[in-house]
Design a protein around this motif. Structure first.
Motif, PDB file in Angstrom:
ATOM      1  N   LEU A   1       0.852  -0.990  -0.116  1.00  0.00           N
ATOM      2  CA  LEU A   1      -0.059  -0.239  -0.160  1.00  0.00           C
ATOM      3  C   LEU A   1       0.806   1.364  -0.072  1.00  0.00           C
ATOM      4  O   LEU A   1       0.733   2.182  -0.671  1.00  0.00           O
ATOM      5  N   TYR A   2       1.638   1.229   0.832  1.00  0.00           N
ATOM      6  CA  TYR A   2       2.804   1.961   1.074  1.00  0.00           C
ATOM      7  C   TYR A   2       3.413   2.116  -0.222  1.00  0.00           C
ATOM      8  O   TYR A   2       3.373   3.692  -1.264  1.00  0.00           O
ATOM      9  N   ASP A   3       4.222   1.581  -1.144  1.00  0.00           N
ATOM     10  CA  ASP A   3       4.657   1.950  -2.980  1.00  0.00           C
ATOM     11  C   ASP A   3       3.251   1.837  -3.256  1.00  0.00           C
ATOM     12  O   ASP A   3       3.977   3.247  -4.765  1.00  0.00           O
ATOM     13  N   GLN A   4       1.822   1.633  -3.287  1.00  0.00           N
ATOM     14  CA  GLN A   4       0.948   2.124  -4.809  1.00  0.00           C
ATOM     15  C   GLN A   4       0.818   3.569  -4.512  1.00  0.00           C
ATOM     16  O   GLN A   4       1.234   3.968  -5.366  1.00  0.00           O
ATOM     17  N   LEU A   5       0.856   3.832  -3.012  1.00  0.00           N
ATOM     18  CA  LEU A   5       0.643   5.121  -2.706  1.00  0.00           C
ATOM     19  C   LEU A   5       2.046   6.251  -3.322  1.00  0.00           C
ATOM     20  O   LEU A   5       1.371   7.194  -3.471  1.00  0.00           O
ATOM     21  N   THR A   6       3.142   6.099  -3.077  1.00  0.00           N
ATOM     22  CA  THR A   6       3.997   7.357  -3.039  1.00  0.00           C
ATOM     23  C   THR A   6       4.713   6.683  -4.641  1.00  0.00           C
ATOM     24  O   THR A   6       5.764   7.398  -5.388  1.00  0.00           O
ATOM     25  N   SER A   7       4.609   5.497  -5.337  1.00  0.00           N
ATOM     26  CA  SER A   7       5.415   5.240  -6.494  1.00  0.00           C
ATOM     27  C   SER A   7       4.940   6.453  -7.881  1.00  0.00           C
ATOM     28  O   SER A   7       4.160   6.896  -7.756  1.00  0.00           O
ATOM     29  N   ALA A   8       5.942   6.067  -8.167  1.00  0.00           N
ATOM     30  CA  ALA A   8       5.965   7.108  -9.770  1.00  0.00           C
ATOM     31  C   ALA A   8       4.604   6.653 -10.696  1.00  0.00           C
ATOM     32  O   ALA A   8       4.357   7.454 -11.633  1.00  0.00           O
ATOM     33  N   SER A   9       4.862   5.478 -10.388  1.00  0.00           N
ATOM     34  CA  SER A   9       4.134   4.947 -11.046  1.00  0.00           C
ATOM     35  C   SER A   9       2.634   4.434 -10.792  1.00  0.00           C
ATOM     36  O   SER A   9       1.920   3.919 -11.521  1.00  0.00           O
ATOM     37  N   GLY A  10       2.557   5.112  -9.399  1.00  0.00           N
ATOM     38  CA  GLY A  10       0.989   5.047  -8.963  1.00  0.00           C
ATOM     39  C   GLY A  10       0.125   5.830  -8.199  1.00  0.00           C
ATOM     40  O   GLY A  10       0.289   7.010  -9.382  1.00  0.00           O
TER      41      GLY A  10
END
Length: 311
Positions: A235-244
């Motif tokens: 979830l953290y990755d999805q919120l912060t990702s450049a592709s997210g």
């Protein structure tokens, strides 16, 4: 406001002067807080200190009150590498402490105090995204070592209260816009009043923009956590990702900290059932998928729970 120094008040505890203790297969070490400050950029306390713990021991931060609802919740990250464990190097450490994680309040006030327990631990292999530590370990640290009291500054209180002020900001902005419109319709508009109204609208818009990012991140987090059964790490990755979603790290931290009614164990179980029923995966393969950094990124404990509850 600039950086504001904080008061650090060591509190009496059992085992003063002791440096280490054994608990649950880990060695835990006392830490000596040297300096602390509050920062304006994300409201954290930044703490620097020393310890006799060996290199790479992890720094644990939790509420020090065993009767507090936040006892055992973790609220620290590396000062020089956000979203990762603060660790010991050459007997020193630097850790950022998030007041929301260790002492969430609906309303913050300057002068509010939070008693936190900081200690170092060896052979602790849980990922940073695991939001709690076993209370047995936290209790041992509280019994053995001194705790530290950190005091909320006025800038921190203003910052955190502002995160939840989106609705008020919107109302102020609407009012300001209406005032500006009325002034424009007047036969003889007052230039000074127009300028003042524009300034208020600009300031309000800026404040709303800051708080809106946080509330938007929370809305997205609720969808991903409740409808897609994501783990905390993914979830953290999805919120912060450049592709997210491309939210800031601070907004993602806020969102995850403010999720209500989400069980990461339940999410892991839901994912495990999906892999079992829809893809006919074996338990070992499900475990790998649940815990893989390229997969669901649940913790080993959450995967254990999921597999033990599969029918």
């Amino acid at each position: 406001m600039g950086i504001i120094a904080l008061l650090i008040l060591p509190l009496s505890a059992c085992g003063v002067g002791a440096h280490a203790a054994e608990v649950d297969g880990h060695a835990i070490y006392a830490v000596d807080v040297q300096t602390s400050k509050a920062t304006d950029d994300d409201g954290d306390w930044t703490v620097h200190g020393t310890t006799k713990a060996p290199d790479n021991a992890k720094i644990i931060v939790t509420n020090a009150d065993e009767d507090d609802d936040f006892f055992g919740d973790l609220g620290g990250e590396a000062a020089n590498n956000p979203a990762s464990w603060a660790t010991v190097h050459d007997g020193k450490f630097s850790v950022n402490i998030d007041p929301i994680s260790v002492a969430y309040k609906s309303k913050y006030r300057a002068g509010d105090q939070c008693k936190v327990q900081l200690f170092a631990i060896t052979d602790y292999h849980e990922p940073w995204t695991n939001s709690t530590i076993a209370k047995k370990i936290a209790t041992k640290a509280v019994d053995k070592f001194d705790s530290t009291t950190l005091t909320l500054t006025s800038s921190q209180a203003e910052y955190f209260n502002g995160l939840d002020s989106d609705n008020d900001d919107d109302e102020d902005q609407d009012s300001s816009t209406a005032t500006t419109a009325d002034s424009s319709d007047s036969d003889e508009p007052n230039a000074e009043s127009e300028s003042t109204s524009d300034d208020v609208a600009e300031t309000t818009s800026s404040s709303s923009k800051i708080s809106t990012e946080y509330t938007s991140a929370l809305s997205k987090a609720e969808i991903y956590a409740t409808e897609m059964d994501m783990s905390k790490a993914s979830l953290y990755d999805q919120l912060t990702s450049a592709s997210g979603e491309q939210f800031s790290a601070a907004a993602a931290d806020y969102a995850i900290s403010h999720l209500k009614g989400v069980s990461w164990n339940a999410n892991a179980l839901a994912k495990a059932k999906s892999y079992q029923n829809d893809m006919a995966m074996a338990p070992a393969a499900i475990r790998d998928q649940l815990t893989s950094s390229a997969g669901e990124q649940f913790t080993q404990a959450q995967a254990d729970y999921a597999l033990s509850h599969l029918s």
